[in-house]
Design a protein around this motif. Structure first.
Motif, PDB file in Angstrom:
ATOM      1  N   UNK A   1       0.829  -1.193   0.000  1.00 38.27           N
ATOM      2  CA  UNK A   1       0.000   0.000   0.000  1.00 38.27           C
ATOM      3  C   UNK A   1       0.862   1.241   0.000  1.00 38.27           C
ATOM      4  N   UNK A   2       0.379   2.273  -0.667  1.00 30.65           N
ATOM      5  CA  UNK A   2       1.111   3.539  -0.672  1.00 30.65           C
ATOM      6  C   UNK A   2       0.933   4.246   0.668  1.00 30.65           C
ATOM      7  N   UNK A   3       1.953   4.979   1.053  1.00 28.37           N
ATOM      8  CA  UNK A   3       1.909   5.774   2.278  1.00 28.37           C
ATOM      9  C   UNK A   3       2.165   7.227   1.890  1.00 28.37           C
ATOM     10  N   UNK A   4       1.259   8.117   2.258  1.00 25.92           N
ATOM     11  CA  UNK A   4       1.454   9.533   1.917  1.00 25.92           C
ATOM     12  C   UNK A   4       2.720  10.097   2.553  1.00 25.92           C
ATOM     13  N   UNK A   5       3.316  11.056   1.878  1.00 20.01           N
ATOM     14  CA  UNK A   5       4.516  11.699   2.392  1.00 20.01           C
ATOM     15  C   UNK A   5       4.235  12.296   3.767  1.00 20.01           C
ATOM     16  N   UNK A   6       5.140  12.051   4.708  1.00 25.49           N
ATOM     17  CA  UNK A   6       5.010  12.584   6.052  1.00 25.49           C
ATOM     18  C   UNK A   6       4.150  11.732   6.972  1.00 25.49           C
ATOM     19  N   UNK A   7       3.661  10.607   6.486  1.00 24.52           N
ATOM     20  CA  UNK A   7       2.822   9.729   7.302  1.00 24.52           C
ATOM     21  C   UNK A   7       3.553   8.419   7.572  1.00 24.52           C
ATOM     22  N   UNK A   8       3.098   7.711   8.581  1.00 26.24           N
ATOM     23  CA  UNK A   8       3.704   6.438   8.943  1.00 26.24           C
ATOM     24  C   UNK A   8       2.914   5.236   8.426  1.00 26.24           C
ATOM     25  N   UNK A   9       1.638   5.469   8.088  1.00 27.72           N
ATOM     26  CA  UNK A   9       0.789   4.356   7.676  1.00 27.72           C
ATOM     27  C   UNK A   9      -0.323   4.870   6.768  1.00 27.72           C
ATOM     28  N   UNK A  10      -1.121   3.931   6.291  1.00 31.07           N
ATOM     29  CA  UNK A  10      -2.282   4.261   5.468  1.00 31.07           C
ATOM     30  C   UNK A  10      -3.231   3.060   5.497  1.00 31.07           C
ATOM     31  N   UNK A  11      -4.451   3.275   5.057  1.00 33.74           N
ATOM     32  CA  UNK A  11      -5.409   2.175   4.985  1.00 33.74           C
ATOM     33  C   UNK A  11      -4.918   1.099   4.028  1.00 33.74           C
ATOM     34  N   UNK A  12      -4.335   1.496   2.897  1.00 39.97           N
ATOM     35  CA  UNK A  12      -3.855   0.510   1.925  1.00 39.97           C
ATOM     36  C   UNK A  12      -2.689  -0.307   2.488  1.00 39.97           C
ATOM     37  N   UNK A  13      -1.763   0.341   3.180  1.00 39.56           N
ATOM     38  CA  UNK A  13      -0.633  -0.379   3.764  1.00 39.56           C
ATOM     39  C   UNK A  13      -1.105  -1.337   4.855  1.00 39.56           C
ATOM     40  N   UNK A  14      -2.074  -0.900   5.656  1.00 43.47           N
ATOM     41  CA  UNK A  14      -2.625  -1.778   6.697  1.00 43.47           C
ATOM     42  C   UNK A  14      -3.338  -2.975   6.074  1.00 43.47           C
ATOM     43  N   UNK A  15      -4.104  -2.730   5.018  1.00 40.56           N
ATOM     44  CA  UNK A  15      -4.811  -3.816   4.333  1.00 40.56           C
ATOM     45  C   UNK A  15      -3.814  -4.774   3.685  1.00 40.56           C
ATOM     46  N   UNK A  16      -2.783  -4.247   3.059  1.00 41.28           N
ATOM     47  CA  UNK A  16      -1.757  -5.088   2.442  1.00 41.28           C
ATOM     48  C   UNK A  16      -1.091  -5.983   3.486  1.00 41.28           C
ATOM     49  N   UNK A  17      -0.778  -5.404   4.633  1.00 39.78           N
ATOM     50  CA  UNK A  17      -0.146  -6.181   5.693  1.00 39.78           C
ATOM     51  C   UNK A  17      -1.073  -7.301   6.169  1.00 39.78           C
ATOM     52  N   UNK A  18      -2.341  -6.991   6.351  1.00 37.71           N
ATOM     53  CA  UNK A  18      -3.317  -7.999   6.782  1.00 37.71           C
ATOM     54  C   UNK A  18      -3.430  -9.128   5.758  1.00 37.71           C
ATOM     55  N   UNK A  19      -3.526  -8.772   4.478  1.00 37.94           N
ATOM     56  CA  UNK A  19      -3.656  -9.781   3.411  1.00 37.94           C
ATOM     57  C   UNK A  19      -2.400 -10.642   3.322  1.00 37.94           C
ATOM     58  N   UNK A  20      -1.242 -10.027   3.334  1.00 32.12           N
ATOM     59  CA  UNK A  20       0.003 -10.796   3.235  1.00 32.12           C
ATOM     60  C   UNK A  20       0.204 -11.687   4.453  1.00 32.12           C
ATOM     61  N   UNK A  21      -0.071 -11.161   5.635  1.00 32.78           N
ATOM     62  CA  UNK A  21       0.106 -11.933   6.867  1.00 32.78           C
ATOM     63  C   UNK A  21      -0.853 -13.126   6.917  1.00 32.78           C
ATOM     64  N   UNK A  22      -2.097 -12.920   6.482  1.00 29.32           N
ATOM     65  CA  UNK A  22      -3.115 -13.974   6.530  1.00 29.32           C
ATOM     66  C   UNK A  22      -2.950 -15.005   5.430  1.00 29.32           C
TER      67      UNK A  22
END
Length: 120
Positions: free
Chosen positions: A51-72
């Motif tokens: 998932x893309x993370x906006x500049x200056x941010x640590x996370x995003x909904x897409x990155x969280x979803x990607x992590x959940x999908x990959x982990x599961x």
């Protein structure tokens, strides 16, 4: 077959968009409510959903979803390569090819789904 949009004019992302620059290619899986993009690409060390993370941010909904999908769904791969995010350059430095749905029919209307719907 579709339309080409240079990086400077890309303003939206839909599932199936092929994004490329001179060094890399990725496919958009969907967009999240926070405007982050879920994507799939092969970048060392291999194929991953990120998932893309906006500049200056640590996370995003897409990155969280990607992590959940990959982990599961790909736990062994996730343990070896837990990073499921890419920087904001993925939203600013890539040209876009979007399929023409009149030429290549989108019977399931996949282009209208968001990232969460695609992952389900």
């Amino acid at each position: 077959w579709g339309t080409y949009t240079p990086s400077a004019k890309v303003h939206d992302y839909k599932p199936g968009d092929i994004m490329s620059n001179e060094n890399h290619v990725y496919i958009v899986l969907g967009k999240c409510d926070d405007e982050s993009v879920l994507l799939i690409h092969s970048s060392p060390p291999g194929v991953r959903i990120c998932g893309t993370i906006p500049e200056g941010s640590q996370s995003s909904q897409a990155a969280d979803l990607a992590q959940e999908v990959m982990k599961t769904n790909y736990p062994d791969w996730f343990v070896k390569y837990p990073s499921c995010s890419v920087d904001s350059s993925y939203l600013t430095q890539y040209d876009q090819f979007r399929w023409n749905t009149e030429t290549l029919r989108d019977a399931a209307e996949i282009q209208n789904l968001n990232a969460n719907q695609i992952m389900k």
